[in-house]
Enzyme design. Sequence first.
Site, PDB file in Angstrom:
ATOM      1  N   ALA A   1      -3.692  -6.602  -3.984  1.00 36.63           N
ATOM      2  CA  ALA A   1      -3.510  -7.661  -4.993  1.00 36.63           C
ATOM      3  C   ALA A   1      -2.514  -7.257  -6.083  1.00 36.63           C
ATOM      4  O   ALA A   1      -2.437  -7.916  -7.115  1.00 36.63           O
ATOM      5  CB  ALA A   1      -4.866  -8.017  -5.619  1.00 36.63           C
TER       6      ALA A   1
ATOM      7  N   ARG B   1      -2.851   0.249  -4.314  1.00 38.17           N
ATOM      8  CA  ARG B   1      -2.625   1.658  -4.683  1.00 38.17           C
ATOM      9  C   ARG B   1      -2.073   1.810  -6.092  1.00 38.17           C
ATOM     10  O   ARG B   1      -2.206   2.857  -6.694  1.00 38.17           O
ATOM     11  CB  ARG B   1      -1.645   2.296  -3.682  1.00 38.17           C
ATOM     12  CG  ARG B   1      -2.226   2.490  -2.300  1.00 38.17           C
ATOM     13  CD  ARG B   1      -1.133   2.783  -1.288  1.00 38.17           C
ATOM     14  NE  ARG B   1      -0.169   1.689  -1.248  1.00 38.17           N
ATOM     15  CZ  ARG B   1       0.937   1.680  -0.512  1.00 38.17           C
ATOM     16  NH1 ARG B   1       1.239   2.724   0.233  1.00 38.17           N
ATOM     17  NH2 ARG B   1       1.749   0.637  -0.544  1.00 38.17           N
TER      18      ARG B   1
ATOM     19  N   ASP C   1      -6.267   3.338  -1.293  1.00 34.66           N
ATOM     20  CA  ASP C   1      -5.350   3.231  -0.168  1.00 34.66           C
ATOM     21  C   ASP C   1      -6.203   2.867   1.046  1.00 34.66           C
ATOM     22  O   ASP C   1      -7.069   3.650   1.442  1.00 34.66           O
ATOM     23  CB  ASP C   1      -4.649   4.592   0.030  1.00 34.66           C
ATOM     24  CG  ASP C   1      -3.565   4.543   1.098  1.00 34.66           C
ATOM     25  OD1 ASP C   1      -3.671   3.710   2.017  1.00 34.66           O
ATOM     26  OD2 ASP C   1      -2.627   5.338   1.001  1.00 34.66           O
TER      27      ASP C   1
ATOM     28  N   ASN D   1      -5.682  -8.711   2.954  1.00 34.53           N
ATOM     29  CA  ASN D   1      -4.279  -9.042   2.733  1.00 34.53           C
ATOM     30  C   ASN D   1      -3.362  -7.817   2.731  1.00 34.53           C
ATOM     31  O   ASN D   1      -2.189  -7.915   3.097  1.00 34.53           O
ATOM     32  CB  ASN D   1      -4.172  -9.777   1.392  1.00 34.53           C
ATOM     33  CG  ASN D   1      -2.752  -9.882   0.900  1.00 34.53           C
ATOM     34  OD1 ASN D   1      -1.952 -10.658   1.424  1.00 34.53           O
ATOM     35  ND2 ASN D   1      -2.402  -9.070  -0.105  1.00 34.53           N
TER      36      ASN D   1
ATOM     37  N   TYR E   1       5.613  -3.700  13.837  1.00 36.39           N
ATOM     38  CA  TYR E   1       5.037  -4.660  12.883  1.00 36.39           C
ATOM     39  C   TYR E   1       4.428  -5.837  13.657  1.00 36.39           C
ATOM     40  O   TYR E   1       3.291  -6.248  13.395  1.00 36.39           O
ATOM     41  CB  TYR E   1       6.086  -5.153  11.878  1.00 36.39           C
ATOM     42  CG  TYR E   1       5.504  -6.165  10.909  1.00 36.39           C
ATOM     43  CD1 TYR E   1       4.545  -5.773   9.969  1.00 36.39           C
ATOM     44  CD2 TYR E   1       5.872  -7.506  10.953  1.00 36.39           C
ATOM     45  CE1 TYR E   1       3.975  -6.697   9.090  1.00 36.39           C
ATOM     46  CE2 TYR E   1       5.315  -8.436  10.084  1.00 36.39           C
ATOM     47  CZ  TYR E   1       4.364  -8.030   9.153  1.00 36.39           C
ATOM     48  OH  TYR E   1       3.797  -8.943   8.301  1.00 36.39           O
TER      49      TYR E   1
ATOM     50  N   PRO F   1       1.369 -16.625   7.831  1.00 38.56           N
ATOM     51  CA  PRO F   1       2.589 -17.223   7.279  1.00 38.56           C
ATOM     52  C   PRO F   1       3.863 -16.820   8.026  1.00 38.56           C
ATOM     53  O   PRO F   1       3.934 -15.754   8.639  1.00 38.56           O
ATOM     54  CB  PRO F   1       2.651 -16.648   5.851  1.00 38.56           C
ATOM     55  CG  PRO F   1       1.386 -15.883   5.629  1.00 38.56           C
ATOM     56  CD  PRO F   1       0.878 -15.513   6.979  1.00 38.56           C
TER      57      PRO F   1
ATOM     58  N   VAL G   1       7.801 -15.448   3.565  1.00 38.14           N
ATOM     59  CA  VAL G   1       7.345 -15.634   2.189  1.00 38.14           C
ATOM     60  C   VAL G   1       8.124 -14.650   1.325  1.00 38.14           C
ATOM     61  O   VAL G   1       8.147 -13.445   1.633  1.00 38.14           O
ATOM     62  CB  VAL G   1       5.835 -15.301   2.018  1.00 38.14           C
ATOM     63  CG1 VAL G   1       5.328 -15.748   0.656  1.00 38.14           C
ATOM     64  CG2 VAL G   1       5.003 -15.895   3.148  1.00 38.14           C
TER      65      VAL G   1
ATOM     66  N   GLU H   1       7.405  -8.886  -2.324  1.00 39.83           N
ATOM     67  CA  GLU H   1       7.995  -7.534  -2.229  1.00 39.83           C
ATOM     68  C   GLU H   1       8.100  -7.076  -0.773  1.00 39.83           C
ATOM     69  O   GLU H   1       8.528  -5.960  -0.493  1.00 39.83           O
ATOM     70  CB  GLU H   1       7.146  -6.532  -3.024  1.00 39.83           C
ATOM     71  CG  GLU H   1       7.222  -6.738  -4.517  1.00 39.83           C
ATOM     72  CD  GLU H   1       6.405  -5.708  -5.306  1.00 39.83           C
ATOM     73  OE1 GLU H   1       5.927  -4.718  -4.711  1.00 39.83           O
ATOM     74  OE2 GLU H   1       6.240  -5.910  -6.515  1.00 39.83           O
TER      75      GLU H   1
HETATM   76  P1  NDP Z   1       3.879  -7.409  -0.891  1.00 42.94           P
HETATM   77  O1  NDP Z   1       4.640  -6.173  -0.526  1.00 42.94           O
HETATM   78  O2  NDP Z   1       4.335  -8.197  -2.061  1.00 42.94           O
HETATM   79  O3  NDP Z   1       2.329  -7.061  -1.078  1.00 42.94           O
HETATM   80  C1  NDP Z   1       1.675  -6.166  -0.229  1.00 42.94           C
HETATM   81  C2  NDP Z   1       0.383  -5.721  -0.870  1.00 42.94           C
HETATM   82  O4  NDP Z   1      -0.296  -4.839   0.032  1.00 42.94           O
HETATM   83  C3  NDP Z   1       0.600  -4.979  -2.169  1.00 42.94           C
HETATM   84  O5  NDP Z   1      -0.342  -5.383  -3.117  1.00 42.94           O
HETATM   85  C4  NDP Z   1       0.369  -3.526  -1.775  1.00 42.94           C
HETATM   86  O6  NDP Z   1      -0.196  -2.807  -2.870  1.00 42.94           O
HETATM   87  C5  NDP Z   1      -0.677  -3.680  -0.674  1.00 42.94           C
HETATM   88  N1  NDP Z   1      -0.711  -2.512   0.184  1.00 42.94           N
HETATM   89  C6  NDP Z   1       0.244  -2.054   1.021  1.00 42.94           C
HETATM   90  N2  NDP Z   1      -0.137  -0.913   1.592  1.00 42.94           N
HETATM   91  C7  NDP Z   1      -1.384  -0.631   1.114  1.00 42.94           C
HETATM   92  C8  NDP Z   1      -2.306   0.417   1.320  1.00 42.94           C
HETATM   93  N3  NDP Z   1      -2.048   1.430   2.154  1.00 42.94           N
HETATM   94  N4  NDP Z   1      -3.487   0.385   0.659  1.00 42.94           N
HETATM   95  C9  NDP Z   1      -3.764  -0.635  -0.182  1.00 42.94           C
HETATM   96  N5  NDP Z   1      -2.940  -1.656  -0.419  1.00 42.94           N
HETATM   97  C10 NDP Z   1      -1.748  -1.650   0.220  1.00 42.94           C
HETATM   98  O7  NDP Z   1       3.911  -8.303   0.427  1.00 42.94           O
HETATM   99  P2  NDP Z   1       3.190  -9.697   0.792  1.00 42.94           P
HETATM  100  O8  NDP Z   1       2.439 -10.231  -0.348  1.00 42.94           O
HETATM  101  O9  NDP Z   1       4.210 -10.540   1.436  1.00 42.94           O
HETATM  102  O10 NDP Z   1       2.213  -9.176   1.939  1.00 42.94           O
HETATM  103  C11 NDP Z   1       0.827  -9.442   1.965  1.00 42.94           C
HETATM  104  C12 NDP Z   1       0.388  -9.622   3.400  1.00 42.94           C
HETATM  105  O11 NDP Z   1       1.037 -10.758   3.941  1.00 42.94           O
HETATM  106  C13 NDP Z   1       0.731  -8.453   4.323  1.00 42.94           C
HETATM  107  O12 NDP Z   1      -0.355  -8.231   5.184  1.00 42.94           O
HETATM  108  C14 NDP Z   1       1.932  -8.974   5.111  1.00 42.94           C
HETATM  109  O13 NDP Z   1       2.039  -8.373   6.367  1.00 42.94           O
HETATM  110  C15 NDP Z   1       1.572 -10.441   5.210  1.00 42.94           C
HETATM  111  N6  NDP Z   1       2.667 -11.361   5.500  1.00 42.94           N
HETATM  112  C16 NDP Z   1       3.773 -11.409   4.688  1.00 42.94           C
HETATM  113  C17 NDP Z   1       4.782 -12.299   4.979  1.00 42.94           C
HETATM  114  C18 NDP Z   1       6.034 -12.368   4.200  1.00 42.94           C
HETATM  115  O14 NDP Z   1       7.034 -12.925   4.699  1.00 42.94           O
HETATM  116  N7  NDP Z   1       6.078 -11.871   2.965  1.00 42.94           N
HETATM  117  C19 NDP Z   1       4.674 -13.239   6.113  1.00 42.94           C
HETATM  118  C20 NDP Z   1       3.477 -13.079   6.893  1.00 42.94           C
HETATM  119  C21 NDP Z   1       2.500 -12.191   6.567  1.00 42.94           C
HETATM  120  P3  NDP Z   1       0.209  -1.334  -3.316  1.00 42.94           P
HETATM  121  O15 NDP Z   1       1.637  -1.111  -2.941  1.00 42.94           O
HETATM  122  O16 NDP Z   1      -0.030  -1.326  -4.799  1.00 42.94           O
HETATM  123  O17 NDP Z   1      -0.753  -0.472  -2.581  1.00 42.94           O
HETATM  124  C1  8X3 Z   2       6.258 -11.365   7.797  1.00 44.06           C
HETATM  125  C2  8X3 Z   2       7.084 -12.404   8.428  1.00 44.06           C
HETATM  126  O1  8X3 Z   2       8.879 -12.803  10.187  1.00 44.06           O
HETATM  127  O2  8X3 Z   2       9.283 -11.057   8.551  1.00 44.06           O
HETATM  128  O3  8X3 Z   2       5.062 -11.164   8.484  1.00 44.06           O
HETATM  129  O4  8X3 Z   2       7.707 -10.732  10.324  1.00 44.06           O
HETATM  130  S1  8X3 Z   2       8.288 -11.702   9.426  1.00 44.06           S
END
Ligand code: NDP
Ligand code: 8X3
Length: 256
Positions: A11, A35, A61, A88, A154, A184, A187, A190
């Site tokens: 989050a 983290r 983590d 998430n 991935y 999704p 999106v 980050e």
């Molecule tokens: P962000 O990088 O913005 O957020 C990812 C979040 O995951 C961060 O809060 C990060 O927190 C946390 N995270 C990553 N690794 C760890 C870990 N080892 N332990 C705990 N927390 C972790 O990306 P999104 O919001 O886009 O991604 C969220 C989810 O959505 C992911 O599962 C991603 O695969 C999925 N997704 C994203 C898409 C996109 O296009 N953006 C499309 C489809 C799915 P921190 O670094 O502080 O640990």
């Molecule tokens: C994130 C969307 O298309 O970059 O899950 O893999 S994509």
Amino acid sequence: MSSKTAIITGATSGIGKATALRFASNGWQLVVTGRRTEKLEALQKEISEKYATQVVILTQDVRQPESGNELQKLLNKLKIKPDLLVNNAGLAAGLAPVHESETNDWERMIDTNIKGLLYISKAIAAMMVQQGFGHIINIGSIAGKEAYPGGNVYCATKHAVDGLTKAMRMDLLPHGIRVSQVAPGAVETEFSLVRFKGDEQKAKNVYKGFKPLTAEDIADAIWYVASVPPHVNINDLLIMPTAQASAMQFNKQIND
Ligand code: NDP
Ligand code: 8X3
């Protein structure tokens, strides 16, 4: 006001953060993890300034095998019964063909997106079974429905989330626990910055020439999935930008 509690992993940014804000605005209590402690603290502060709801933060983590037990212990200590778990936390690392990719990137993705989700789910599902209610929403991806060049590991991890969502739903059926997936397309968060290891230009280029989804769009969908009546379960919700028809097909208008 509802006094339900949602646990949201990852989050500190993107979809997880937007989801925390969405649920807080509707009066839910939250347990948020990630983290980066400073980001969790900033989110806690933002929510407490805007909404009259409690936010518990846990720096962890999800790759650590003890992460699920640690979370469970905290909930027990605070006497919190989880109504909802949003799995998430996740990432992509690299976009190289399989023979050129880094094995360390594979470990990070497999350990976070699959094993981390499992550690957290095992602990929280056990609590849900014991308390007799609960709902788990896994964040999958279009990459869990299709593959694309360089997506190799991935895509494999998100296919695993797709499969685990179906299997967990079967395992938890006798206990009345709902299991859903929100998957999704692109999106802007980050996500690409992490995938390209801090290369801002490469990350920006991913979203150039079309309107991607926002984290808030996905938070809205997660809210919807969590808000349907108890006898209804949204098994799977695939959400794409209008300008994206499949993992690889975009309607890009790039003039420069
Ligand atoms: P962000 O990088 O913005 O957020 C990812 C979040 O995951 C961060 O809060 C990060 O927190 C946390 N995270 C990553 N690794 C760890 C870990 N080892 N332990 C705990 N927390 C972790 O990306 P999104 O919001 O886009 O991604 C969220 C989810 O959505 C992911 O599962 C991603 O695969 C999925 N997704 C994203 C898409 C996109 O296009 N953006 C499309 C489809 C799915 P921190 O670094 O502080 O640990
Ligand atoms: C994130 C969307 O298309 O970059 O899950 O893999 S994509």
